[in-house]
Motif scaffolding. Structure first.
Motif, PDB file in Angstrom:
ATOM      1  N   UNK A  60       0.832  -1.208   0.000  1.00 10.57           N
ATOM      2  CA  UNK A  60       0.000   0.000   0.000  1.00 10.57           C
ATOM      3  C   UNK A  60       0.866   1.257   0.000  1.00 10.57           C
ATOM      4  N   UNK A  61       1.930   1.210   0.745  1.00  7.28           N
ATOM      5  CA  UNK A  61       2.837   2.362   0.807  1.00  7.28           C
ATOM      6  C   UNK A  61       3.475   2.621  -0.549  1.00  7.28           C
ATOM      7  N   UNK A  62       3.986   1.572  -1.162  1.00  6.46           N
ATOM      8  CA  UNK A  62       4.649   1.716  -2.464  1.00  6.46           C
ATOM      9  C   UNK A  62       3.643   2.075  -3.546  1.00  6.46           C
ATOM     10  N   UNK A  63       2.455   1.414  -3.511  1.00  2.00           N
ATOM     11  CA  UNK A  63       1.436   1.678  -4.533  1.00  2.00           C
ATOM     12  C   UNK A  63       0.941   3.122  -4.492  1.00  2.00           C
ATOM     13  N   UNK A  64       1.020   3.723  -3.327  1.00  2.00           N
ATOM     14  CA  UNK A  64       0.591   5.122  -3.212  1.00  2.00           C
ATOM     15  C   UNK A  64       1.759   6.085  -3.426  1.00  2.00           C
ATOM     16  N   UNK A  65       2.869   5.551  -3.941  1.00  2.00           N
ATOM     17  CA  UNK A  65       4.082   6.353  -4.126  1.00  2.00           C
ATOM     18  C   UNK A  65       4.479   7.055  -2.823  1.00  2.00           C
ATOM     19  N   UNK A  66       4.338   6.306  -1.721  1.00  2.00           N
ATOM     20  CA  UNK A  66       4.722   6.709  -0.372  1.00  2.00           C
ATOM     21  C   UNK A  66       3.860   7.833   0.206  1.00  2.00           C
ATOM     22  N   UNK A  67       2.773   8.167  -0.481  1.00  2.00           N
ATOM     23  CA  UNK A  67       1.877   9.204   0.038  1.00  2.00           C
ATOM     24  C   UNK A  67       1.130   8.719   1.284  1.00  2.00           C
ATOM     25  N   UNK A  68       0.902   7.407   1.390  1.00  2.00           N
ATOM     26  CA  UNK A  68       0.181   6.867   2.540  1.00  2.00           C
ATOM     27  C   UNK A  68       1.096   6.491   3.701  1.00  2.00           C
ATOM     28  N   UNK A  69       2.371   6.782   3.587  1.00  2.00           N
ATOM     29  CA  UNK A  69       3.326   6.414   4.635  1.00  2.00           C
ATOM     30  C   UNK A  69       2.915   6.909   6.020  1.00  2.00           C
ATOM     31  N   UNK A  70       2.440   8.142   6.160  1.00  2.00           N
ATOM     32  CA  UNK A  70       2.042   8.589   7.503  1.00  2.00           C
ATOM     33  C   UNK A  70       0.893   7.763   8.096  1.00  2.00           C
ATOM     34  N   UNK A  71       0.125   7.090   7.245  1.00  2.00           N
ATOM     35  CA  UNK A  71      -0.965   6.238   7.736  1.00  2.00           C
ATOM     36  C   UNK A  71      -0.547   4.773   7.853  1.00  2.00           C
ATOM     37  N   UNK A  72       0.203   4.279   6.870  1.00  2.00           N
ATOM     38  CA  UNK A  72       0.515   2.851   6.834  1.00  2.00           C
ATOM     39  C   UNK A  72       1.546   2.428   7.870  1.00  2.00           C
ATOM     40  N   UNK A  73       2.506   3.269   8.151  1.00  2.00           N
ATOM     41  CA  UNK A  73       3.523   2.889   9.142  1.00  2.00           C
ATOM     42  C   UNK A  73       2.904   2.759  10.535  1.00  2.00           C
ATOM     43  N   UNK A  74       2.148   3.759  11.027  1.00  2.00           N
ATOM     44  CA  UNK A  74       1.502   3.551  12.333  1.00  2.00           C
ATOM     45  C   UNK A  74       0.515   2.385  12.331  1.00  2.00           C
ATOM     46  N   UNK A  75      -0.192   2.198  11.213  1.00  2.00           N
ATOM     47  CA  UNK A  75      -1.112   1.064  11.106  1.00  2.00           C
ATOM     48  C   UNK A  75      -0.352  -0.254  11.220  1.00  2.00           C
ATOM     49  N   UNK A  76       0.768  -0.352  10.549  1.00  2.00           N
ATOM     50  CA  UNK A  76       1.592  -1.561  10.623  1.00  2.00           C
ATOM     51  C   UNK A  76       2.113  -1.818  12.022  1.00  2.00           C
ATOM     52  N   UNK A  77       2.521  -0.762  12.699  1.00  2.21           N
ATOM     53  CA  UNK A  77       3.025  -0.902  14.069  1.00  2.21           C
ATOM     54  C   UNK A  77       1.897  -1.346  15.006  1.00  2.21           C
ATOM     55  N   UNK A  78       0.717  -0.764  14.857  1.00  5.02           N
ATOM     56  CA  UNK A  78      -0.430  -1.169  15.674  1.00  5.02           C
ATOM     57  C   UNK A  78      -0.811  -2.617  15.425  1.00  5.02           C
ATOM     58  N   UNK A  79      -0.788  -3.032  14.155  1.00  4.95           N
ATOM     59  CA  UNK A  79      -1.119  -4.419  13.838  1.00  4.95           C
ATOM     60  C   UNK A  79      -0.125  -5.370  14.486  1.00  4.95           C
ATOM     61  N   UNK A  80       1.155  -5.031  14.397  1.00  3.98           N
ATOM     62  CA  UNK A  80       2.182  -5.897  14.989  1.00  3.98           C
ATOM     63  C   UNK A  80       2.022  -5.972  16.501  1.00  3.98           C
TER      64      UNK A  80
END
Length: 172
Positions: A60-80
């Motif tokens: 998702x991060x790469x597909x959005x050309x890193x525009x979603x990074x501020x959302x996907x990184x915290x989401x990934x950390x919460x999931x983990x």
């Protein structure tokens, strides 16, 4: 004390407190080793689930050309952080055992013999994960200090782990 294995309808497998290990040792036979192996297998399953989820977040991060990074990184950390808690809470509350616990013939029951509720599954899991790391696993030593092989999180959540097949062998 007569025991019976009810369907997960809320019926208690025993009346009063959990069966004494001296009267019914078969219910607690090999629990320490079985619980350890089940935990290890669950962690392997969770590792692969986590890798898969991190892969999806990465895509998702790469597909959005890193525009979603501020959302996907915290989401990934919460999931983990919450994946193990959600995994164990769901399975203990729904079926009485995680898939690995079921494979090793274990079932979590309420102290009074009724199936563990979803709230108890959550409490059981949350207390385990909250206490096991800071104590460097010393809280698990409690299992060797009592005959029912209950760990600290079992005492605090009001649960007991028994051998599921041995519980089924009793007739009402």
């Amino acid at each position: 004390m007569k025991l019976h294995f009810p369907a997960r309808t809320g019926d208690a497998a025993w009346e009063g407190e959990a069966p004494d290990a001296l009267e019914h040792p078969e219910l607690y036979d090999g629990l320490a080793l079985r619980r350890s192996l089940a935990w290890f297998l669950d962690m392997i399953v969770l590792f692969f689930l986590g890798v898969t989820l991190w892969g999806v977040v990465g895509l998702l991060t790469v597909a959005s050309f890193f525009a979603l990074t501020p959302l996907t990184v915290p989401l990934g950390i919460l999931m983990a952080a919450f994946l193990p808690l959600l995994y164990h809470s769901y399975f203990i509350g729904k079926t009485g055992a995680s898939p690995a616990m079921a494979l090793f013939d274990l079932e979590v029951r309420s102290w009074n013999g009724s199936p563990a509720s979803m709230a108890q599954g959550f409490l059981h899991s949350a207390i385990f994960f909250a206490t096991v790391m800071p104590s460097t696993w010393l809280i698990l030593v409690v299992a060797f200090l009592n005959t029912r092989r209950r760990c600290l999180h079992d005492f605090l959540a009001g649960t007991v782990v028994v051998r599921a097949s041995r519980l089924r062998s009793y007739q009402a």
